[in-house]
Write a protein that holds these residues in place. Structure first.
Motif, mmCIF file in Angstrom:
data_model
loop_
_atom_site.group_PDB
_atom_site.id
_atom_site.type_symbol
_atom_site.label_atom_id
_atom_site.label_comp_id
_atom_site.label_asym_id
_atom_site.label_seq_id
_atom_site.Cartn_x
_atom_site.Cartn_y
_atom_site.Cartn_z
ATOM 1 N N UNK A 186 10.126 2.813 -3.923
ATOM 2 C CA UNK A 186 10.947 1.837 -3.149
ATOM 3 C C UNK A 186 11.043 2.543 -1.784
ATOM 4 N N UNK A 187 11.364 3.878 -1.720
ATOM 5 C CA UNK A 187 11.427 4.439 -0.496
ATOM 6 C C UNK A 187 10.280 4.499 0.448
ATOM 7 N N UNK A 188 9.239 4.358 0.054
ATOM 8 C CA UNK A 188 7.887 4.404 1.017
ATOM 9 C C UNK A 188 7.717 2.913 1.217
ATOM 10 N N UNK A 189 7.916 2.007 0.419
ATOM 11 C CA UNK A 189 7.800 0.527 0.828
ATOM 12 C C UNK A 189 8.676 0.108 1.717
ATOM 13 N N UNK A 190 10.070 0.717 1.418
ATOM 14 C CA UNK A 190 11.269 0.496 2.405
ATOM 15 C C UNK A 190 10.926 0.803 4.044
ATOM 16 N N UNK A 222 0.915 -1.317 0.035
ATOM 17 C CA UNK A 222 0.049 -0.110 -0.055
ATOM 18 C C UNK A 222 0.917 1.217 0.076
ATOM 19 N N UNK A 223 1.965 1.123 0.940
ATOM 20 C CA UNK A 223 2.627 2.435 0.797
ATOM 21 C C UNK A 223 3.647 2.529 -0.461
ATOM 22 N N UNK A 224 3.976 1.583 -0.850
ATOM 23 C CA UNK A 224 4.750 1.843 -2.136
ATOM 24 C C UNK A 224 3.810 2.392 -3.407
ATOM 25 N N UNK A 225 2.565 1.969 -3.434
ATOM 26 C CA UNK A 225 1.461 2.424 -4.260
ATOM 27 C C UNK A 225 1.240 3.785 -4.131
ATOM 28 N N UNK A 226 1.094 4.066 -3.107
ATOM 29 C CA UNK A 226 0.702 5.743 -2.686
ATOM 30 C C UNK A 226 2.076 6.533 -2.974
ATOM 31 N N UNK A 227 3.352 5.837 -2.561
ATOM 32 C CA UNK A 227 4.497 6.717 -2.927
ATOM 33 C C UNK A 227 4.749 6.878 -4.326
ATOM 34 N N UNK A 228 4.427 5.946 -5.122
ATOM 35 C CA UNK A 228 4.504 6.308 -6.565
ATOM 36 C C UNK A 228 3.511 7.002 -7.461
ATOM 37 N N UNK A 229 2.147 6.883 -6.824
ATOM 38 C CA UNK A 229 1.213 7.851 -7.222
ATOM 39 C C UNK A 229 1.399 9.150 -6.775
ATOM 40 N N UNK A 230 1.698 9.557 -5.616
ATOM 41 C CA UNK A 230 1.934 10.741 -5.147
ATOM 42 C C UNK A 230 3.244 11.477 -5.616
ATOM 43 N N UNK A 231 4.230 10.421 -5.976
ATOM 44 C CA UNK A 231 5.599 11.313 -6.651
ATOM 45 C C UNK A 231 5.485 11.684 -8.093
ATOM 46 N N UNK A 232 4.343 10.511 -8.794
ATOM 47 C CA UNK A 232 4.232 11.111 -10.275
ATOM 48 C C UNK A 232 3.324 12.225 -10.618
ATOM 49 N N UNK A 233 2.449 12.539 -9.185
ATOM 50 C CA UNK A 233 1.639 13.604 -9.450
ATOM 51 C C UNK A 233 2.377 14.762 -8.927
ATOM 52 N N UNK A 234 3.013 14.879 -7.836
ATOM 53 C CA UNK A 234 3.756 16.096 -7.229
ATOM 54 C C UNK A 234 5.535 16.370 -7.447
ATOM 55 N N UNK A 235 5.941 15.248 -7.308
ATOM 56 C CA UNK A 235 7.228 15.334 -6.966
ATOM 57 C C UNK A 235 8.036 15.503 -8.556
ATOM 58 N N UNK A 236 7.519 14.452 -9.417
ATOM 59 C CA UNK A 236 8.168 14.479 -10.703
ATOM 60 C C UNK A 236 8.200 15.633 -11.420
ATOM 61 N N UNK A 284 10.656 8.106 -14.659
ATOM 62 C CA UNK A 284 10.757 6.697 -14.156
ATOM 63 C C UNK A 284 11.558 6.793 -12.963
ATOM 64 N N UNK A 285 12.838 7.411 -12.881
ATOM 65 C CA UNK A 285 13.491 7.602 -11.876
ATOM 66 C C UNK A 285 13.019 8.023 -10.413
ATOM 67 N N UNK A 286 12.403 9.022 -10.578
ATOM 68 C CA UNK A 286 11.689 9.677 -9.494
ATOM 69 C C UNK A 286 10.576 8.698 -8.871
ATOM 70 N N UNK A 287 9.813 8.326 -9.841
ATOM 71 C CA UNK A 287 8.482 7.258 -9.326
ATOM 72 C C UNK A 287 9.098 6.069 -8.600
ATOM 73 N N UNK A 288 10.279 5.256 -9.192
ATOM 74 C CA UNK A 288 10.596 4.496 -8.791
ATOM 75 C C UNK A 288 11.147 4.319 -7.386
#
Length: 88
Positions: free
Chosen positions: A71-75, A19-33, A63-67
């Motif tokens: 990874x960090x959120x899941x870790x 769950x955390x990895x999915x939220x981290x990927x979605x949030x980073x794709x929408x805001x951080x990237x 690709x790099x930022x979302x990955x």
């Protein structure tokens, strides 16, 4: 399905790390990237021409930022105990 068929087991819950990895990927794709692409544009390309940052670079940054964020959120997410696996 007849009355003598066994009842299927309920599905296992989704683990917290997934769950955390999915939220981290979605949030980073929408805001951080977009923020990182904007910083790259401001630092190296200076917005001289449209499009200022080449599209392959935008894709690579995404690709790099979302990955990395997934990874960090899941870790850092708390591990879900799974006693139902029956490991001995």
């Amino acid at each position: 399905m007849s009355l003598t068929d066994p009842i299927p087991a309920p599905p296992s819950p989704i683990e917290a790390k997934v769950k955390a990895a999915a939220v981290g990927a979605g949030g980073s794709a929408a805001v951080i990237t977009p923020a990182v692409v904007w910083m790259i544009d401001a630092l190296w390309f200076n917005g001289d021409a449209d499009p200022s940052v080449p599209l392959p670079l935008v894709g690579l940054v995404g690709l790099v930022v979302t990955g990395a964020c997934a990874f960090g959120a899941g870790w850092w997410a708390k591990h879900t105990a799974r006693p139902d696996l029956g490991r001995s």
